[in-house]
Design an enzyme around this catalytic site. Structure first.
Site, PDB file in Angstrom:
ATOM      1  N   ASP A 213       0.825  -1.205   0.000  1.00 38.49           N
ATOM      2  CA  ASP A 213       0.000   0.000   0.000  1.00 38.49           C
ATOM      3  C   ASP A 213       0.862   1.259   0.000  1.00 38.49           C
ATOM      4  OD1 ASP A 213      -2.843   1.273   0.682  1.00 38.49           O
ATOM      5  OD2 ASP A 213      -1.360   2.190   2.004  1.00 38.49           O
TER       6      ASP A 213
ATOM      7  N   SER B 119      -4.681   2.703  -0.944  1.00 39.37           N
ATOM      8  CA  SER B 119      -4.395   2.031  -2.214  1.00 39.37           C
ATOM      9  C   SER B 119      -4.939   0.611  -2.221  1.00 39.37           C
ATOM     10  CB  SER B 119      -2.888   2.032  -2.487  1.00 39.37           C
ATOM     11  OG  SER B 119      -2.424   3.349  -2.702  1.00 39.37           O
ATOM     12  N   ASP B 120      -4.831  -0.087  -1.097  1.00 37.74           N
ATOM     13  CA  ASP B 120      -5.460  -1.402  -0.975  1.00 37.74           C
ATOM     14  C   ASP B 120      -6.968  -1.297  -1.132  1.00 37.74           C
ATOM     15  OD1 ASP B 120      -3.117  -2.865  -0.520  1.00 37.74           O
ATOM     16  OD2 ASP B 120      -3.247  -2.632   1.659  1.00 37.74           O
ATOM     17  N   LEU B 121      -7.554  -0.358  -0.405  1.00 36.71           N
ATOM     18  CA  LEU B 121      -9.012  -0.267  -0.350  1.00 36.71           C
ATOM     19  C   LEU B 121      -9.608   0.225  -1.654  1.00 36.71           C
ATOM     20  CD1 LEU B 121      -9.316   1.203   3.255  1.00 36.71           C
ATOM     21  CD2 LEU B 121      -9.779  -1.142   2.542  1.00 36.71           C
TER      22      LEU B 121
END
Length: 345
Positions: free
Chosen positions: A88, A116-118
């Site tokens: 992330d 960024s993950d989400l």
């Protein structure tokens, strides 16, 4: 807790779990059966890993033409960065997000949540739903290629507009808006609060609430754009007044005047918030070993078909026998798979 991950139990709520070793031939066969039966596969391995395992997406799509196969990676299935590892924070840095986050005079800073993950997960959801809708028309599934990098860059809507229009490179501005003011955190006697007084009406009401009517007639602050250009002069004038009294006073005065404003809550306040509690946003979900697991609810409020949150995430392999039975495996074959380690449960 008790050998179980609370985060796993929360993040995987409502799911069943079958644990399959994809490096073993019997495990590959189980996965192929799952893929032939499934509507959707979602994986986040580096590009080419599934092909190396003999489970290439195009081959699975040939076996099940209705399959929607979603591959979520750091950089995408191709391109010069495709083989790079991704975390992330790495993607936040490369995507420009860290260049616009934090104090202008401070060091690089990432967004406080794993954005960024989400964002990749949300775009993957949208992509899968779009592919399923397309399948309703023509009966065919497809590959959905989602990258953390592009998902993060896609969040820079204002930054892209500025750069593509003027060539100006956006920079960090703390809590302040990049185009208008005042739209940021300001200091009170006991902490900071947020104000957004950018429209003419709100600016007039804001100045009246603070007793700063003179600012309305100052040419430096004649409109929201000029106020932003002169924000270094504006905010000290505001804080000279707001710093004399506590946050609660100013929030009460500004709300009474109809000016957008708000607290800066920490997560202790958020997770005990009266509004969220009144809307039953927090849920307690049953888990086989952890008991009741306190979890976030869903922000989706569907009037006719409400979201079902019935149980916490499963233990690893908890439903292996159940799923294998549904796939058509005989009881003896299930015991063989479990005994060999190709499937755990």
């Amino acid at each position: 807790m008790d050998g179980e991950s609370g985060n796993f139990a929360r993040l995987n709520r409502g799911k069943r779990s079958i644990a399959v070793d994809l490096k073993r031939a019997p495990g590959k066969d189980v996965f192929r059966r799952l893929a032939a039966w499934a509507d959707v596969i979602v994986e986040n391995l580096r590009p080419g890993t599934m092909r190396e395992l003999g489970l290439a997406p195009d081959e699975l799509l040939q076996r099940n033409p209705r399959l929607v196969y979603c591959a979520v990676t750091g950089w995408g299935q191709d391109g010069p960065y495709a083989d790079r590892p991704a975390l992330d924070i790495i993607v936040q840095g490369k995507s420009g997000l860290m260049s616009v986050t934090g104090d202008p005079e401070g060091p690089p800073m990432k967004v406080g949540v794993a954005i960024s993950d989400l964002s990749a997960a949300l775009y993957a959801t949208i992509g899968v739903l779009a592919a399923l809708r397309a399948r309703e028309r023509d009966g065919r599934g497809q590959l959905v290629d989602v990258s953390m990098f592009e998902s993060s860059v896609a969040l820079g809507v204002w930054e892209a507009g500025t750069y593509f229009t003027t060539g100006e490179v956006p920079r960090r501005s703390g809590s302040a808006h990049k185009l208008v003011a005042p739209y940021q955190a300001v200091a009170a006697a006991d902490g900071h609060f947020i104000v957004g007084a950018t429209t003419p009406r709100n600016w007039t009401s804001f100045c009246a609430a603070l007793g700063l009517e003179g600012l309305e007639h100052d040419e430096r602050f004649a409109d929201a754009t000029r106020r932003r250009a002169n924000v270094r002069q504006l905010i000290p004038l505001i804080e000279e007044v707001t710093g004399r009294r506590p946050m609660a006073h100013w929030l009460g005065a500004l709300r009474a005047a109809g000016v957008p404003c708000g607290e800066i809550a920490d997560y202790d306040a958020v997770f005990t918030d009266e509004h969220l509690a009144a809307r039953d946003f927090f849920v307690d979900l049953p888990h086989p070993t952890l008991g009741r697991v306190r979890s976030l609810g869903s922000p989706l409020r569907l009037g006719r078909t409400p979201v079902r949150l019935e149980r916490a995430g499963p233990r690893l392999g908890e439903h292996s026998r159940e799923v294998l039975t549904e796939l058509g495996y005989a009881a003896s074959d299930i015991e063989t798979l479990l005994g060999s380690g190709a499937v755990a449960g």
